[in-house]
Scaffold this active site. Structure first.
Site, short mmCIF file in Angstrom:
data_model
loop_
_atom_site.label_atom_id
_atom_site.label_comp_id
_atom_site.label_asym_id
_atom_site.label_seq_id
_atom_site.Cartn_x
_atom_site.Cartn_y
_atom_site.Cartn_z
N ASP A 191 10.51 -1.17 -0.95
CA ASP A 191 11.70 -2.00 -0.81
C ASP A 191 12.90 -1.22 -0.27
OD1 ASP A 191 13.24 -4.29 -0.87
OD2 ASP A 191 13.88 -3.98 -2.93
N CYS A 247 9.73 -21.93 3.24
CA CYS A 247 9.09 -21.58 4.51
C CYS A 247 7.65 -21.12 4.30
CB CYS A 247 9.90 -20.51 5.25
SG CYS A 247 10.10 -18.95 4.37
#
Length: 258
Positions: A97, A200
């Protein structure tokens, strides 16, 4: 050294990307100083997190499992220990990350999947429900030159209430501190999701009926919903503080009552 050799050594599948390919696109972050001085290869790994085919009630999928940062880093550090034992003169640095590596681009270049129109990595086995981790090394590992895209059907763009505008992304809105604008509150109410957004991903034809995770930590720590007053220790939404997710829950709860 080949990808096959690495896979055999670590006992799991991985992708390899040449460091020189992504070096011009390195991101600025505090961990950039940890990159090996003579970096040559990036080993890419995906960690699936879909526990059930049905989505959680009021949180996004990645927030339904424990915070992935310590889980993924623990696995990457174990891989590094194995690699250092096998190659004692080489340097291996794990990242997850908060990484100088543009993770999606590197994972695509490593052959782990394709980039969707929503910017997410989409893998053939797990869809986009994966966390990405990488190990940067000064060891030369054979890497293919790969770069593919998704089917570009446009469903994610049409389904997204802000047409994939990153500045107005609902996931980002749900993590924002302070007061939300009336427009942002309306988006949150419409989604019914107190943290993150899977709109999405949910409509993507490349993300349907994908394999579930076999990671026992994620399975054992799965929560189907956020409950007001719950212990948020070790959850993805803990880093922003309880006030943020409580605010989101209040906004959605008021909408339900109206």
């Amino acid at each position: 050294m080949t990808k096959h050799d690495m896979t055999a050594l670590l006992g799991r599948d991985l992708g390899v990307c040449r460091f020189s390919l992504i070096e011009p696109h390195l991101l600025d972050c505090r961990n950039r100083a940890r990159l090996p001085k003579e970096a040559k290869s990036v080993l890419l790994f995906v960690f699936p997190y879909r526990v059930k085919q049905t989505p959680p009630d009021n949180i996004c999928r990645y927030a339904a499992v424990p915070d992935y940062h310590p889980l993924v880093m623990k696995r990457l550090e174990a891989y590094c220990d194995s690699l250092r034992s096998a190659f004692p003169t080489a340097v291996f640095e794990p990242f997850v990350d908060n990484s100088p590596i543009p993770e999606v681009a590197a994972a695509c270049a490593a052959g782990l999947g394709v980039r969707g129109q929503n910017g997410l990595l989409i893998t053939s086995e797990y869809g986009s429900d994966v966390f990405i981790g990488e190990i940067v090394t000064d060891l030369e590992v054979d890497a293919p030159d790969l770069s593919e895209t998704c089917v570009n059907c446009g469903r994610c763009v049409k389904a997204c209430p802000v047409e994939l505008d990153k500045k107005r992304c609902l996931s980002a809105v749900s993590q924002r501190k302070g007061l939300l604008t009336p427009q942002e509150s309306a988006l949150l109410k419409q989604s019914g999701c107190v943290w993150g957004c899977d709109i999405c991903s949910a409509v993507c034809p490349m993300n349907q009926h994908k394999a579930l995770t076999d990671d026992q930590d994620m399975i054992d720590g799965y929560r189907n919903r956020y409950t007001l007053g719950e212990d948020i220790t070790g959850r993805a939404y803990a880093w922003r503080g309880e006030a943020v997710i409580r605010r989101n829950a209040d906004i959605i709860e008021k909408n339900t009552e109206e």
